[in-house]
Design an enzyme around this catalytic site. Structure first.
Site, short mmCIF file in Angstrom:
data_model
loop_
_atom_site.label_atom_id
_atom_site.label_comp_id
_atom_site.label_asym_id
_atom_site.label_seq_id
_atom_site.Cartn_x
_atom_site.Cartn_y
_atom_site.Cartn_z
N ASP A 1 -13.93 -9.70 8.63
CA ASP A 1 -15.29 -9.21 8.37
C ASP A 1 -15.71 -8.06 9.28
O ASP A 1 -16.38 -7.13 8.85
CB ASP A 1 -16.30 -10.35 8.53
N ARG B 1 -8.93 -4.38 18.86
CA ARG B 1 -10.38 -4.44 18.71
C ARG B 1 -10.90 -3.21 19.44
O ARG B 1 -10.50 -2.95 20.57
CB ARG B 1 -10.93 -5.74 19.30
N SER C 1 -13.82 -5.82 10.68
CA SER C 1 -13.12 -4.62 10.21
C SER C 1 -13.78 -4.09 8.93
O SER C 1 -13.86 -2.88 8.72
CB SER C 1 -11.65 -4.96 9.93
N VAL D 1 0.86 -1.20 0.00
CA VAL D 1 0.00 0.00 0.00
C VAL D 1 0.89 1.25 0.00
O VAL D 1 0.70 2.17 -0.81
CB VAL D 1 -0.94 0.00 1.24
N ARG E 1 -3.57 -37.89 24.63
CA ARG E 1 -3.26 -36.56 25.15
C ARG E 1 -3.96 -35.50 24.31
O ARG E 1 -4.19 -35.71 23.12
CB ARG E 1 -1.75 -36.30 25.07
N ASP F 1 -7.78 -17.32 9.66
CA ASP F 1 -8.86 -18.34 9.62
C ASP F 1 -9.40 -18.69 8.24
O ASP F 1 -10.08 -19.68 8.09
CB ASP F 1 -10.08 -17.85 10.43
P1 ATP Z 1 -10.59 -11.41 12.84
O1 ATP Z 1 -11.70 -12.25 12.26
O2 ATP Z 1 -9.25 -11.82 12.29
O3 ATP Z 1 -10.58 -11.33 14.31
P2 ATP Z 1 -12.13 -9.00 12.36
O4 ATP Z 1 -11.84 -7.80 11.56
O5 ATP Z 1 -13.36 -9.77 11.98
O6 ATP Z 1 -10.81 -9.91 12.31
P3 ATP Z 1 -13.37 -7.96 14.78
O7 ATP Z 1 -12.85 -7.96 16.15
O8 ATP Z 1 -14.69 -8.59 14.49
O9 ATP Z 1 -12.19 -8.64 13.92
O10 ATP Z 1 -13.46 -6.44 14.25
C1 ATP Z 1 -12.37 -5.55 14.34
C2 ATP Z 1 -12.88 -4.17 14.65
O11 ATP Z 1 -13.73 -3.71 13.60
C3 ATP Z 1 -13.73 -4.05 15.91
O12 ATP Z 1 -12.96 -3.94 17.06
C4 ATP Z 1 -14.52 -2.79 15.65
O13 ATP Z 1 -13.73 -1.64 15.91
C5 ATP Z 1 -14.75 -2.87 14.14
N1 ATP Z 1 -16.09 -3.46 13.89
C6 ATP Z 1 -16.45 -4.74 14.04
N2 ATP Z 1 -17.76 -4.92 13.79
C7 ATP Z 1 -18.25 -3.70 13.47
C8 ATP Z 1 -19.54 -3.22 13.10
N3 ATP Z 1 -20.59 -4.02 13.02
N4 ATP Z 1 -19.64 -1.89 12.85
C9 ATP Z 1 -18.58 -1.07 12.95
N5 ATP Z 1 -17.36 -1.48 13.29
C10 ATP Z 1 -17.17 -2.76 13.54
#
Ligand code: ATP
Length: 320
Positions: free
Chosen positions: A103, A72, A105, A23, A244, A127
């Site tokens: 997802d 998070r 994020s 990027v 185990r 994952d």
């Molecule tokens: P991983 O699956 O690897 O943990 P992820 O991106 O799915 O990655 P999450 O913890 O679900 O991980 O989301 C990361 C951040 O994205 C959250 O801490 C929050 O700040 C933001 N986020 C998640 N869900 C929402 C949502 N529905 N609306 C707005 N922001 C969100």
């Protein structure tokens, strides 16, 4: 577009650094200023960012984790948090954002895009649980780590004629367990997508294999199933084999990214900046049938993940 930002969010994954590098380099080569935002959306809310140049991303392509840290952030899910994030973007003239994560994020990226900050998502998660993409950055490195760890466990299990139940990361997605299970020659594989009578399934398979004179067994179980200690006890009782449980844990997240992760991350990082330069936002860059393509975030989030039934069938035919 003159200024963009890049952040990593959610769980860390090997290859995130390679994506950040792509990027930053693509942007700099095209005369675009780039800010690296620390700790995902938390850094955007708290004004924790710095300008990156071509040299800021030297010596990171081979490193696991993320040089921008990740987090998070609950506050970002509230309107007030989102408005603070938007204010930071306005303050630094950030006109577009690349979000590397899962997802969750992407949901945040969609919400920001709707509020006038065009975002491009890049799938970075070990994952492989993002429905819109055949492949996520970090998945291949993680698979190889699991395989290497279980190969080591196999040496001792074989020497003692034992059974081992290995817990692999993946709450709702069994891709890591299924693929590494095939790679290590597991006798049974248990994934969240296929849950019918787990104990019976595992015990039956071990008993069947025992009849072929095999004396050591590897059982791979996805984290989302849980209860590996309990399963180990039941196997011991029902199959008469010392058993185990091994929980691989966070070792699976780290390590130097594989070629596949570095290349995919580089392609996706490049594509994300190209999209922003075209003035496009609210998209995710994904891998589909060996091509790097982009989808609307909303559409991508509504896609349904499918388990690879064919691979599951193969695993059970050949692991005896
Ligand atoms: P991983 O699956 O690897 O943990 P992820 O991106 O799915 O990655 P999450 O913890 O679900 O991980 O989301 C990361 C951040 O994205 C959250 O801490 C929050 O700040 C933001 N986020 C998640 N869900 C929402 C949502 N529905 N609306 C707005 N922001 C969100």
């Amino acid at each position: 577009m003159k200024t963009i930002g890049v952040l990593t969010s959610g769980g860390d994954a090997p290859g995130m650094n390679a994506a950040i590098r792509a990027v930053v380099r693509t942007a700099c080569e095209n005369g675009i200023k780039v800010y690296g935002i620390n700790r995902g959306y938390a850094g955007l809310i708290e004004d924790d960012l710095r300008e990156l140049n071509i040299r800021s991303v030297s010596d990171i392509i081979h490193r696991g984790g993320t040089m921008l840290y990740t987090a998070r952030c609950k506050e970002f899910r509230e309107e007030s948090g989102m408005q603070k994030a938007i204010a930071t973007c306005k303050k630094y003239g950030i006109e577009g954002l690349v979000v590397i994560g899962g997802d969750g994020s992407f949901r945040g990226a969609r919400d920001l895009s709707l509020r006038g900050i065009p975002c491009i998502g890049i799938p970075g998660t070990i994952d492989n649980d993002i429905a819109s993409s055949d492949y996520t950055i970090g998945y291949d490195t993680c698979l190889n780590t699991i395989m290497q760890m279980v190969d080591r466990v196999r040496d001792t299990v074989e020497s003692h004629s034992r059974c081992v139940v290995v817990e692999v990361m993946g709450n709702r997605c069994g891709d890591l367990t299924l693929n590494s299970g095939i790679a290590v020659g597991a006798t049974a594989i248990v994934i969240p997508e296929i849950r019918d009578d787990i104990e019976k399934h595992v015990i039956d398979r071990i008993k069947r294999t025992q009849k072929t004179d095999k004396k050591h067994f590897i059982i791979m179980v996805a984290e989302g199933i849980g209860g590996v200690e309990e399963l180990a006890r039941k196997i011991e009782k029902n199959c008469g084999v010392e058993t185990r449980a091994v929980i691989l844990g966070h070792v699976q997240r780290g390590g130097s990214p594989t070629v596949r992760d570095r290349v995919a991350a580089s392609q996706m990082g490049y594509k994300a900046v190209q999209l922003l330069m075209e003035g496009v936002g609210n998209r995710v860059v994904v891998q589909k049938d060996d091509h790097i393509v982009d989808y609307d975030i909303y559409e991508a989030l509504n896609m349904e993940r499918k388990v690879n039934n064919e691979l599951y069938k193969i695993a059970h035919e050949i692991s005896i």
